[in-house]
Design an enzyme around this catalytic site. Structure first.
Site, PDB file in Angstrom:
ATOM      1  N   VAL B  14      26.491  48.105  39.829  1.00  0.00           N
ATOM      2  CA  VAL B  14      26.928  49.342  40.468  1.00  0.00           C
ATOM      3  C   VAL B  14      26.671  50.056  39.823  1.00  0.00           C
ATOM      4  CG1 VAL B  14      29.380  50.210  40.624  1.00  0.00           C
ATOM      5  CG2 VAL B  14      29.003  47.485  40.434  1.00  0.00           C
ATOM      6  N   ASP B 201      40.426  36.338  37.413  1.00  0.00           N
ATOM      7  CA  ASP B 201      39.539  37.605  38.118  1.00  0.00           C
ATOM      8  C   ASP B 201      40.641  37.961  38.586  1.00  0.00           C
ATOM      9  OD1 ASP B 201      37.019  39.538  38.767  1.00  0.00           O
ATOM     10  OD2 ASP B 201      37.312  38.780  40.382  1.00  0.00           O
ATOM     11  N   LYS B 205      43.584  41.019  39.371  1.00  0.00           N
ATOM     12  CA  LYS B 205      43.601  42.438  40.542  1.00  0.00           C
ATOM     13  C   LYS B 205      45.088  42.413  40.636  1.00  0.00           C
ATOM     14  CE  LYS B 205      38.160  41.561  41.365  1.00  0.00           C
ATOM     15  NZ  LYS B 205      37.643  40.668  42.592  1.00  0.00           N
TER      16      LYS B 205
END
Lengths: 428, 428
Positions: B14, B201, B205
């Site tokens: 990223v 994960d 979120k």
């Protein structure tokens, strides 16, 4: 804390929704902005009309100027529609330092740049999320969510009426005329459906999306428009057989700094996210250089979805008001507009021809494509069951508009072609 | 104009994308914020590593504190990952009045409220769009786009790895193990895939989305989690036969002020917009009281999509910086958290039972449902081709978790039931 006073122009479908949300969600809203929000005055056509909500009669006026000139009012929410008169109200409100929230796509598509310039001069906000795709926050997404990216393509199903009609035609094999009549009965289409079915409504929305996506001033006259009134049952049958859904797509794309914006019935390959958007729903597909494929889906119209966007804008304006930063985050197009020429506009085409059923015809036709440099993805020839003629169905690879125009012009003079039955853009 | 100086923590996937966008789109970005944006310092693990982009070596440091302590730096972009150390860097940066952009879902899910409180104290921005669903601007949408509405339900495909696995299993009839191995080869799954496949994960979120959607402080421990490692080929075959697609769905819903948040493999009826989200793509479906159904679709991970969101946040922070309003628009949850009890959580269930193939079995089983007040949408009994037993496939109407737990507990003691093969939540 001192309440924020709002003036409402219009108390039709969307205006009623705005009142419902501002009153019904008052606690949630005021805890976000730090003070109560009061709808102080409402301009209506007829203050004696019976309404589906209770409103204090003393707030109603039949003269919009009463609202515009009220010095107590900080923000004008315009949901009355109309163009020239409405523009005058809004410009005067800005002159007086009031901020604007509007759901008026016609106004923004035609006079957006003038209104935004006045707003900038007066350091006022003009927010218009509800003008495109009702409840979908697509304008915010283009301005803020993708501020870092270079948008290369926007494809939108931005008119619910035509999507309802095409969906019904596809799912039930019904004719355009029959479904239009049904849509009118259900209130999805106006008595005079021209603006929807001829693509004008979609074109206005695409002018707004193109301006925001490409940061250049796209005007309505820059949008090439073709509606759905000529789409036949037969066209939809062919589309489905080849693996496409027929959709009225607004398409805005750019290469380097040249842009093109159009609205037309388009065959979209099944499996593309926008192909499965059905009924009155709207969706906007955005392709960014960095982010790749994205799509935003939701209700494109209706009292509450549209009012949701209007009130979200109102919250944003009031937050700016509290922070003293109204008008400082305006997005003013800063790129010089360069429209693509027909030589730069390129896409796949579906063509349905009725031709003489004899030897050599296909060779003659494919020769024309070759001559103008258009290569073909698929060609199917089949006898027509009703007439002593054959049908040829062609899907081209990407071809420039210039070349395709030449091909079609050439076809007009070719005696073996009895009729150019249909031509559609193909996407996906 | 004076440039804005940015410190970057991390130069992995990223981080590399962030450098590419900030340098490649510099003209577009600086015309939006009114000054150049300079990446001043970059903390990396190994400053000698060969990289896919050219970076000035003098900007690299192996000590993140060099970046945090640099008084010239206005904004910290954190894309290094990690939890405890990273939290310390960010808290210290806030202490020094620096604004934060982070893509770190683990950090925000676990310590978001502490970090946001510190930010508020110091009037700093903390933006974290990239922490959920990569390139999809869903956090902005929940905070601003739907600020006027009451969100009632959020359903998310927020983990690309598991969606890739389930899509492949569905489309190719492959086993979980085989597809996981393929996903690892393609780089879509980690060598240790636990965090993805066991739903952790996705749970992180969903804690973030639930907090924003419901304006209450949802913590990771509030999310009930079940992963996909037990999903069999057979389950997916049944799902498809009944008209469902199997998806790992995060589901956050509320009734009145009580919320529930979960992640589990779910059978989603085909035709629901989220059922057709395939491969590594992410999507978040949001149902609002006023706006109705909406959905946001795009790439959930990857260098450039995630970097798009990071840099969009950076632009927003810099605009606030110019206006002097950082930290004043923070969304701090203001509603007391009330979790739904098992009596208030209610949904449809799919149940696959292996039972004795003899008379009266179905009557015994349906009697158990009746006893606990669970009504049934459909029941199919069929012989198992391999064993002298029958299969019973049941889809219930909405049933509370309490009732369903009792039914399943009762089934354990029922001798005619050889095995409770599968139980799944059903949506759509």
């Amino acid at each position: 804390m001192k309440p924020v006073k709002v003036g409402l122009l219009g108390l039709g479908t969307v205006g009623t929704g705005v009142v419902r949300i501002v009153e019904g969600h008052q606690e949630d809203l005021s805890s976000q902005v730090g003070s109560p929000i009061i709808i102080e005055k409402i301009a209506v056509k007829n203050s004696d009309k019976t309404r589906s909500i209770n409103v204090d009669k003393s707030k109603l006026t039949e003269d919009p100027w009463d609202v515009i000139r009220d010095p107590e009012i900080d923000v004008i929410v315009e949901v009355m529609g109309g163009i020239e008169h409405t523009k005058a109200y809004i410009l005067e409100a800005l002159e007086r330092g009031k901020h604007i929230v509007t759901a008026n796509k016609d106004l923004m598509a035609l006079h957006g740049s003038e209104i935004l310039a006045k707003a900038q001069e007066k350091q006022c906000d003009v927010f218009y999320e509800a003008s495109v795709a009702g409840g979908i926050p697509i304008i915010r997404t283009l301005i803020e969510g993708f501020s870092s990216d270079r948008i290369l393509k926007i494809m939108g199903i931005v008119n619910g009426t035509t999507n309802f009609i095409l969906t019904k035609m596809s799912q039930e094999g019904a004719s355009y005329e029959a479904v239009l009549e049904e849509a009118q009965k259900l209130g999805y289409a106006e008595a005079d459906p021209t603006s929807d079915v001829e693509g004008l409504d979609a074109a206005r929305k695409m002018a707004i999306l193109g301006t925001l996506g490409f940061r250049t001033n796209v005007e309505l006259k820059d949008v090439s428009v073709r509606g759905i009134s000529q789409v036949s049952k037969e066209d939809i049958t062919y589309a489905k057989r080849l693996g496409y859904e027929m959709k009225l797509l607004g398409i805005a794309d750019r290469e380097d700094d040249h842009v093109s914006i159009s609205v037309q019935p388009t065959m979209v390959r099944k499996g593309h996210p926008i192909a499965s958007v059905n009924g009155v729903f709207n969706a906007v597909y955005v392709y960014g250089e960095a982010v790749g494929e994205t799509m935003f889906y939701g209700a494109g119209a209706g009292e509450m979805p549209t009012a949701t966007s209007v009130v979200a804008d109102l919250i944003a304006v009031i937050k700016n008001l509290k922070l003293g930063v109204n008008g400082l985050k305006a997005i003013v197009p800063y790129k010089q507009k360069k429209l693509k020429s027909d030589d730069q506009i390129s896409f796949k085409n579906f063509i349905l021809l009725h031709v003489d059923d004899k030897a050599g015809v296909l060779a003659q036709i494919t020769q024309v494509f070759a001559e103008f440099g258009v290569s073909l993805e698929s060609v199917v020839q089949q006898p027509n069951e009703l007439n002593p003629e054959a049908e040829i169905i062609i899907v081209t690879h990407n071809a420039t508009k210039t070349s395709m125009d030449k091909v079609l012009q050439h076809f007009e003079g070719l005696s073996v072609i009895r009729k150019i039955k249909s031509v559609y853009r193909v996407e996906g």
